[in-house]
Design an enzyme around this catalytic site. Structure first.
Site, short mmCIF file in Angstrom:
data_model
loop_
_atom_site.label_atom_id
_atom_site.label_comp_id
_atom_site.label_asym_id
_atom_site.label_seq_id
_atom_site.Cartn_x
_atom_site.Cartn_y
_atom_site.Cartn_z
N ARG A 36 -2.76 10.28 -11.81
CA ARG A 36 -2.91 10.02 -13.24
C ARG A 36 -4.10 10.73 -13.84
NH1 ARG A 36 -2.97 4.31 -12.31
NH2 ARG A 36 -0.76 3.84 -12.05
N TYR B 258 11.55 2.69 4.84
CA TYR B 258 10.24 2.32 4.29
C TYR B 258 10.50 1.68 2.92
CZ TYR B 258 5.20 3.42 3.47
OH TYR B 258 3.85 3.39 3.25
N ARG C 177 4.65 8.27 -2.83
CA ARG C 177 4.57 6.89 -3.31
C ARG C 177 3.37 6.68 -4.23
NH1 ARG C 177 6.46 2.63 -0.18
NH2 ARG C 177 4.52 1.49 -0.25
N GLU D 94 -7.21 -4.10 9.31
CA GLU D 94 -5.85 -3.70 9.69
C GLU D 94 -5.90 -2.37 10.46
OE1 GLU D 94 -3.12 -3.90 6.33
OE2 GLU D 94 -2.05 -2.16 7.09
N ASP E 256 10.03 -1.17 -0.15
CA ASP E 256 9.21 -2.18 -0.80
C ASP E 256 10.04 -3.44 -1.05
OD1 ASP E 256 6.70 -1.02 -0.96
OD2 ASP E 256 7.24 0.16 -2.73
N ARG F 104 5.50 2.27 13.80
CA ARG F 104 4.07 2.01 13.85
C ARG F 104 3.88 0.50 13.81
NH1 ARG F 104 0.70 5.19 15.89
NH2 ARG F 104 -1.04 4.95 14.41
N ARG G 79 -7.67 -0.47 6.61
CA ARG G 79 -7.93 -1.27 5.41
C ARG G 79 -8.63 -2.56 5.81
NH1 ARG G 79 -2.02 -0.48 2.55
NH2 ARG G 79 -1.08 -1.19 4.48
P1 FAD Z 1 11.44 -8.42 7.50
O1 FAD Z 1 10.49 -9.05 6.57
O2 FAD Z 1 10.89 -7.67 8.65
O3 FAD Z 1 12.43 -9.54 8.05
C1 FAD Z 1 13.24 -9.38 9.18
C2 FAD Z 1 13.30 -10.72 9.89
O4 FAD Z 1 14.25 -10.65 10.95
C3 FAD Z 1 11.96 -11.12 10.52
O5 FAD Z 1 11.61 -12.42 10.11
C4 FAD Z 1 12.25 -11.04 12.01
O6 FAD Z 1 11.51 -11.98 12.76
C5 FAD Z 1 13.74 -11.36 12.05
N1 FAD Z 1 14.41 -10.87 13.26
C6 FAD Z 1 14.37 -9.62 13.77
N2 FAD Z 1 15.10 -9.56 14.91
C7 FAD Z 1 15.64 -10.79 15.08
C8 FAD Z 1 16.46 -11.36 16.09
N3 FAD Z 1 16.89 -10.63 17.15
N4 FAD Z 1 16.82 -12.65 15.98
C9 FAD Z 1 16.38 -13.40 14.94
N5 FAD Z 1 15.58 -12.92 13.97
C10 FAD Z 1 15.21 -11.63 14.04
N6 FAD Z 1 6.30 -4.28 -0.05
C11 FAD Z 1 5.91 -4.40 -1.36
O7 FAD Z 1 6.76 -4.44 -2.24
N7 FAD Z 1 4.59 -4.50 -1.69
C12 FAD Z 1 3.59 -4.46 -0.75
O8 FAD Z 1 2.41 -4.55 -1.09
C13 FAD Z 1 3.97 -4.34 0.62
N8 FAD Z 1 3.03 -4.29 1.58
C14 FAD Z 1 3.42 -4.15 2.88
C15 FAD Z 1 2.41 -4.09 3.83
C16 FAD Z 1 2.75 -3.95 5.17
C17 FAD Z 1 1.66 -3.89 6.21
C18 FAD Z 1 4.13 -3.85 5.54
C19 FAD Z 1 4.51 -3.66 6.98
C20 FAD Z 1 5.13 -3.91 4.59
C21 FAD Z 1 4.78 -4.06 3.24
N9 FAD Z 1 5.75 -4.14 2.25
C22 FAD Z 1 5.36 -4.25 0.94
C23 FAD Z 1 7.19 -4.09 2.59
C24 FAD Z 1 7.81 -5.49 2.77
O9 FAD Z 1 7.17 -6.14 3.87
C25 FAD Z 1 9.30 -5.35 3.05
O10 FAD Z 1 9.92 -4.70 1.97
C26 FAD Z 1 10.05 -6.66 3.25
O11 FAD Z 1 9.31 -7.62 3.90
C27 FAD Z 1 11.30 -6.35 4.06
O12 FAD Z 1 12.11 -7.48 4.24
P2 FAD Z 1 13.21 -7.45 5.38
O13 FAD Z 1 13.98 -8.71 5.26
O14 FAD Z 1 13.96 -6.18 5.35
O15 FAD Z 1 12.39 -7.39 6.75
N1 UDP Z 2 -2.78 7.26 1.69
C1 UDP Z 2 -3.91 8.00 1.93
N2 UDP Z 2 -5.13 7.48 1.59
C2 UDP Z 2 -5.27 6.25 1.04
C3 UDP Z 2 -4.10 5.50 0.80
C4 UDP Z 2 -2.87 6.02 1.15
O1 UDP Z 2 -3.83 9.11 2.45
O2 UDP Z 2 -6.40 5.83 0.78
C5 UDP Z 2 -1.48 7.84 2.09
C6 UDP Z 2 -1.09 7.50 3.53
O3 UDP Z 2 -0.39 8.61 4.05
C7 UDP Z 2 -0.16 6.33 3.36
C8 UDP Z 2 0.57 6.72 2.08
O4 UDP Z 2 -0.42 7.34 1.28
O5 UDP Z 2 0.70 6.19 4.46
C9 UDP Z 2 1.21 5.57 1.33
O6 UDP Z 2 0.20 4.64 1.01
P1 UDP Z 2 0.52 3.13 0.66
O7 UDP Z 2 -0.76 2.50 0.23
O8 UDP Z 2 1.67 3.08 -0.25
O9 UDP Z 2 0.92 2.59 2.11
P2 UDP Z 2 1.46 1.15 2.53
O10 UDP Z 2 0.91 0.15 1.59
O11 UDP Z 2 2.93 1.26 2.50
O12 UDP Z 2 0.92 0.98 3.91
#
Ligand code: FAD
Ligand code: UDP
Length: 365
Positions: free
Chosen positions: A174, A347, A170, A299, A349, A247, A278
């Protein structure tokens, strides 16, 4: 039946699907377990600072259809993610680029950096089989040891040799002095946070919050002809084959009475001695927040167990085998469709989730 479609979950997959279904003239009900909409992109206001409650969410995409779609609901700022990494007391630029190479090796040109990396890559022969091999093949041993190994093992709670290679692919590599964490054409954060995006998508659609579908499955399933389920796939089937690993994360969010804590939205903490991976300083996502206070979140990753939120699927071999059994079962479950990061154990985005909801809507609605 009262509804054509029941959508379980108001995250991006559920909200985009519900919106598309309404556009097709379908009568839709959304049920959401949490007390708010939006799943993990939900933001909470802290006296003018939009707090990304479930971790930093930066929108980035090269998909013009997706970009135009979200811009139809909200305006985006020009935020560019350029995180820093703190390792053994020193700050480094991410992603791995000429700034990082200069900081680590004192090199000045791309050729000098490439020569070192090529030398250090030699140990990995053929297609990398795990994250460790993939990381070394990408950036060499020094960077693997300084910026990847400890962070990754904290993040995933597993040895780098036991993790799939794709996780590290991911990150951009560069040979220019460019700290943009993403290669995508478009990037930004909605100027008023993510909530207006979800509210726009769900406008005019019936929504029931604080409702766990799985606790009243028969009742809700009887309300609609078709169901789109975005919760965990193993939970839908009452864990009949066993539980999938995830996780989870713990966010230690604090309000501080100072205007600038770390000077950047995201700082990664690599060392294993520090429990968190983070620190996010939320006001820096907005670029124009002039508050006297700030809000930060440390976090910390941990293994998911009942009662915690599921954040990241663990796509190792063991879990993928288990997921495939649930996936197979879901193919035979009539009138229920599984989508999004929990139901597809993927996983994903945000832009990819939206694109996947588009695809689903075109095929099935
Ligand atoms: P979710 O957002 O998980 O939605 C699922 C929903 O279903 C939730 O509201 C949940 O409460 C509900 N639900 C589950 N079970 C039930 C049930 N039994 N009854 C009723 N409701 C229920 N993506 C990016 O593009 N850029 C980023 O910088 C980025 N950062 C992230 C950082 C973190 C820490 C994490 C965990 C993810 C990140 N993502 C990021 C990914 C992004 O969060 C997801 O792509 C997106 O939110 C997924 O949407 P979803 O609808 O699939 O899931
Ligand atoms: N990663 C790392 N060092 C960093 C940042 C990321 O080793 O400082 C690795 C780590 O394995 C992580 C993966 O790169 O799970 C993807 O990073 P990203 O920032 O995309 O993770 P996310 O935002 O999805 O948590």
């Amino acid at each position: 039946m009262a509804y054509d479609l029941l959508v379980v979950g108001s995250g991006l997959f559920g909200a985009v699907t519900a919106y598309k279904a309404k556009q097709q003239g379908l009568n839709v009900l959304v049920v959401e377990k949490r007390h708010h909409l939006g799943g993990n992109i939900y933001c909470e206001d802290n006296d003018g600072i939009k707090v990304h409650k479930y971790g930093a969410h930066i929108f980035h995409t090269s998909n013009k259809e997706v970009w135009d779609f979200v811009n139809g609901f909200v305006d985006f700022n020009r935020f560019t993610n350029s995180p820093l990494a703190l390792s053994k007391g020193k700050l480094y630029n991410l992603p791995f680029n000429m700034n990082t190479f200069a900081q680590i090796w004192g090199v000045k040109t791309p050729k000098q950096a490439l020569d070192i990396i090529e030398e250090q890559r030699r140990g990995v022969k053929g297609e990398p089989q795990n994250l460790e091999q993939q990381a070394i093949a990408l950036v060499g041993k020094d960077i693997y040891e300084l910026l990847i190994k400890e962070y990754t093992e904290k993040q995933w709670g597993r040895d780098c040799k036991d993790l799939p290679a794709f996780i590290i692919k991911r990150l951009p590599l560069r040979f220019t002095f460019d700290n943009n964490y993403f290669n995508d054409t478009y990037q930004g954060i909605p100027v008023d946070g993510y909530n207006p995006l979800i509210e726009g998508l769900l406008a005019g659609i019936d929504v029931e919050m604080n409702t766990d579908f799985l606790k009243q499955k028969a009742h809700y399933q009887a309300l609609a002809k078709e169901v789109v389920y975005t919760g965990p796939i193993d939970a839908y089937y009452d864990f009949c084959f066993g539980k999938l690993d995830y996780r989870s994360l713990h966010f230690n969010t604090q309000r501080l009475e100072q205007d600038n804590y770390q000077g950047n939205a995201v700082v990664n903490y690599i060392d294993k001695e520090v429990a968190y991976t983070r620190v996010i300083e939320h006001k820096h996502f907005a670029l124009d927040t002039n508050t006297k206070h700030t809000v930060i979140s440390e976090e910390s990753p941990l293994e998911w167990r009942e009662g915690l939120e599921r954040y990241y699927p663990v796509n190792d071999d063991k879990n993928m085998q288990l997921y495939k059994r649930y996936r197979q079962l879901s193919k035979g479950t009539e009138a229920v469709h599984f989508g999004g990061r929990l139901a597809e154990y993927k996983y994903y985005d945000m832009d990819k989730v939206i694109a996947s909801a588009f695809h689903f809507s075109k095929r099935f609605l």
